[in-house]
Design a protein around this motif. Structure first.
Motif, PDB file in Angstrom:
ATOM      1  N   PRO A 220       0.838  -1.206   0.000  1.00 25.78           N
ATOM      2  CA  PRO A 220       0.000   0.000   0.000  1.00 25.78           C
ATOM      3  C   PRO A 220       0.870   1.251   0.000  1.00 25.78           C
ATOM      4  CG  PRO A 220       0.047  -1.034   2.165  1.00 25.78           C
ATOM      5  CD  PRO A 220       0.731  -1.978   1.236  1.00 25.78           C
ATOM      6  N   PRO A 221       0.386   2.338  -0.579  1.00 26.25           N
ATOM      7  CA  PRO A 221       1.186   3.565  -0.626  1.00 26.25           C
ATOM      8  C   PRO A 221       1.488   4.076   0.777  1.00 26.25           C
ATOM      9  CG  PRO A 221      -1.103   3.982  -1.269  1.00 26.25           C
ATOM     10  CD  PRO A 221      -0.945   2.496  -1.206  1.00 26.25           C
ATOM     11  N   VAL A 222       2.720   4.509   0.966  1.00 26.78           N
ATOM     12  CA  VAL A 222       3.173   4.996   2.266  1.00 26.78           C
ATOM     13  C   VAL A 222       3.190   6.522   2.248  1.00 26.78           C
ATOM     14  CG1 VAL A 222       5.069   4.997   3.935  1.00 26.78           C
ATOM     15  CG2 VAL A 222       4.562   2.928   2.609  1.00 26.78           C
ATOM     16  N   GLN A 223       2.551   7.109   3.227  1.00 24.08           N
ATOM     17  CA  GLN A 223       2.559   8.568   3.346  1.00 24.08           C
ATOM     18  C   GLN A 223       3.808   8.989   4.127  1.00 24.08           C
ATOM     19  OE1 GLN A 223      -1.105   9.726   5.177  1.00 24.08           O
ATOM     20  NE2 GLN A 223      -2.347   9.240   3.361  1.00 24.08           N
ATOM     21  N   LEU A 224       4.697   9.687   3.427  1.00 24.44           N
ATOM     22  CA  LEU A 224       5.949  10.097   4.036  1.00 24.44           C
ATOM     23  C   LEU A 224       5.719  11.244   5.014  1.00 24.44           C
ATOM     24  CD1 LEU A 224       8.250  10.039   0.880  1.00 24.44           C
ATOM     25  CD2 LEU A 224       7.970   8.271   2.614  1.00 24.44           C
ATOM     26  N   ARG A 225       6.393  11.192   6.126  1.00 24.62           N
ATOM     27  CA  ARG A 225       6.340  12.284   7.083  1.00 24.62           C
ATOM     28  C   ARG A 225       7.666  12.329   7.830  1.00 24.62           C
ATOM     29  NH1 ARG A 225       2.228  10.192  11.847  1.00 24.62           N
ATOM     30  NH2 ARG A 225       3.468   8.388  12.513  1.00 24.62           N
ATOM     31  N   SER A 226       8.004  13.510   8.257  1.00 24.31           N
ATOM     32  CA  SER A 226       9.286  13.706   8.932  1.00 24.31           C
ATOM     33  C   SER A 226       9.226  13.168  10.355  1.00 24.31           C
ATOM     34  CB  SER A 226       9.646  15.195   8.959  1.00 24.31           C
ATOM     35  OG  SER A 226       9.725  15.697   7.639  1.00 24.31           O
ATOM     36  N   SER A 227      10.384  12.677  10.793  1.00 29.03           N
ATOM     37  CA  SER A 227      10.469  12.193  12.161  1.00 29.03           C
ATOM     38  C   SER A 227      10.515  13.381  13.127  1.00 29.03           C
ATOM     39  CB  SER A 227      11.717  11.337  12.332  1.00 29.03           C
ATOM     40  OG  SER A 227      12.879  12.130  12.143  1.00 29.03           O
ATOM     41  N   THR A 228      10.359  13.087  14.422  1.00 29.55           N
ATOM     42  CA  THR A 228      10.405  14.131  15.444  1.00 29.55           C
ATOM     43  C   THR A 228      11.766  14.818  15.477  1.00 29.55           C
ATOM     44  OG1 THR A 228       8.806  12.866  16.761  1.00 29.55           O
ATOM     45  CG2 THR A 228      10.064  14.585  17.902  1.00 29.55           C
ATOM     46  N   ALA A 229      12.850  14.002  15.304  1.00 30.73           N
ATOM     47  CA  ALA A 229      14.199  14.577  15.306  1.00 30.73           C
ATOM     48  C   ALA A 229      14.398  15.527  14.135  1.00 30.73           C
ATOM     49  CB  ALA A 229      15.240  13.450  15.270  1.00 30.73           C
ATOM     50  N   ALA A 230      13.885  15.136  12.949  1.00 30.26           N
ATOM     51  CA  ALA A 230      14.034  15.992  11.775  1.00 30.26           C
ATOM     52  C   ALA A 230      13.278  17.310  11.960  1.00 30.26           C
ATOM     53  CB  ALA A 230      13.542  15.253  10.535  1.00 30.26           C
ATOM     54  N   LEU A 231      12.101  17.232  12.564  1.00 30.01           N
ATOM     55  CA  LEU A 231      11.335  18.453  12.794  1.00 30.01           C
ATOM     56  C   LEU A 231      12.067  19.401  13.765  1.00 30.01           C
ATOM     57  CD1 LEU A 231       7.716  16.975  13.069  1.00 30.01           C
ATOM     58  CD2 LEU A 231       8.677  18.314  11.182  1.00 30.01           C
ATOM     59  N   MET A 232      12.729  18.805  14.775  1.00 31.82           N
ATOM     60  CA  MET A 232      13.474  19.625  15.728  1.00 31.82           C
ATOM     61  C   MET A 232      14.648  20.320  15.046  1.00 31.82           C
ATOM     62  SD  MET A 232      13.471  17.144  19.080  1.00 31.82           S
ATOM     63  CE  MET A 232      14.612  18.235  19.926  1.00 31.82           C
ATOM     64  N   VAL A 233      15.378  19.574  14.168  1.00 31.52           N
ATOM     65  CA  VAL A 233      16.508  20.156  13.449  1.00 31.52           C
ATOM     66  C   VAL A 233      16.039  21.278  12.541  1.00 31.52           C
ATOM     67  CG1 VAL A 233      18.289  19.683  11.730  1.00 31.52           C
ATOM     68  CG2 VAL A 233      17.896  18.058  13.597  1.00 31.52           C
ATOM     69  N   ALA A 234      14.928  21.044  11.822  1.00 34.18           N
ATOM     70  CA  ALA A 234      14.407  22.081  10.926  1.00 34.18           C
ATOM     71  C   ALA A 234      13.995  23.323  11.699  1.00 34.18           C
ATOM     72  CB  ALA A 234      13.226  21.510  10.143  1.00 34.18           C
ATOM     73  N   HIS A 235      13.410  23.130  12.882  1.00 39.31           N
ATOM     74  CA  HIS A 235      12.982  24.270  13.694  1.00 39.31           C
ATOM     75  C   HIS A 235      14.185  25.114  14.129  1.00 39.31           C
ATOM     76  CE1 HIS A 235      10.448  26.529  16.442  1.00 39.31           C
ATOM     77  NE2 HIS A 235      11.336  26.309  17.414  1.00 39.31           N
ATOM     78  N   VAL A 236      15.272  24.441  14.522  1.00 41.53           N
ATOM     79  CA  VAL A 236      16.477  25.166  14.935  1.00 41.53           C
ATOM     80  C   VAL A 236      17.097  25.905  13.762  1.00 41.53           C
ATOM     81  CG1 VAL A 236      18.826  24.892  15.832  1.00 41.53           C
ATOM     82  CG2 VAL A 236      16.928  23.617  16.866  1.00 41.53           C
TER      83      VAL A 236
END
Length: 262
Positions: A220-236
């Motif tokens: 089945p198609p997988v909906q990609l989403r960023s991990s919690t760590a990636a979101l923290m890095v992007a926020h910084v």
């Protein structure tokens, strides 16, 4: 049979079977055999070929497909699929659009794996009975024109005997007996197409075929989403002035793509 009801029932069955008054003992025995095939299918010593129990022949028969006679059809209860070699199918009239794609992989007697090129449903006449049989089309070099295996044997209720060189099954109360090809004289009008088998092919190379894998199930198609760590890095990064699609660095002149490993 001392019971009058039992005798009456037996006479009723014989009358419904249209037993003639002057029937011979051999004919009466055959009639009784035809009355009771629904209960059991048996073979007698008289049905063993002339060479006796010492023969080692496989059981192959001739069948009809439309106006073609197909020889060397192996009755193979050691395989788990009905096989139609592509070389045989190419000799028969068929609609190419009726060949369905297949992702089945099978393993042969010699351990090799083969892909199935497709599958097709064909009306095959065996004795007086026409069966709609699903064949797996394979590009193999076989000594037989096709293999009728457990899917067909079990579906129809066939009882094959390589010793007696016959197969028996019941259709609508009628006992059907088909003899092995070597035990009958195959003759047909010159206008009837006759499909032979390649005699120089190895007889046992592709017997005992078993299904290794059958159906490919698409994930089945997988909906990609960023991990919690990636979101923290992007926020910084964004908090320190990073602008998307710009290079890393003090003056936005750094790397703009991921590091590639050799």
């Amino acid at each position: 049979m001392n019971s009058e009801p039992h005798r009456a029932l037996l006479v009723k069955i014989l009358n419904e079977a249209h037993v003639a008054q002057d029937i011979s003992i051999e004919g009466f025995e055959g009639t009784i055999s035809n009355i009771t095939p629904n209960n059991y299918l048996t073979f007698t010593n008289e049905e063993i070929p002339l060479e006796g129990r010492g023969h080692n022949r496989a059981l192959d028969v001739s069948v009809n497909y439309l106006d073609h006679i197909v020889a060397k059809v192996l009755i193979d209860n050691g395989s788990s699929l009905n096989v139609m070699p592509k070389s045989t199918l190419d000799k028969l009239p068929f609609n190419a659009s009726h060949v369905r794609l297949s992702s089945m992989v099978v393993r042969a007697f010699d351990g090799s794996h083969q892909n199935v090129r497709g599958e097709i449903d064909l009306p095959i006449q065996i004795g007086p009975h026409i069966c709609q049989i699903t064949f797996q089309v394979m590009d193999i070099n076989s000594a037989y024109n096709c293999l009728l295996s457990r899917p067909w044997i079990h579906l129809v209720g066939v009882v094959p005997s390589t010793l007696h060189q016959r197969l028996k099954f019941v259709v609508k109360g009628q006992l059907i007996i088909v003899s092995g090809e070597e035990d009958i004289l195959v003759s047909c009008p010159s206008s009837t197409p006759y499909v032979k088998a390649a005699e120089e092919s190895l007889e046992t190379s592709f017997q005992a075929l078993e299904v290794v894998s059958n159906t490919y199930v698409e994930s089945p198609p997988v909906q990609l989403r960023s991990s919690t760590a990636a979101l923290m890095v992007a926020h910084v990064m964004l908090g320190h002035g990073y602008r998307p699609r710009k290079g890393l660095g003090l003056n936005d002149d750094g790397m703009t793509s991921l590091v590639e490993f050799k």
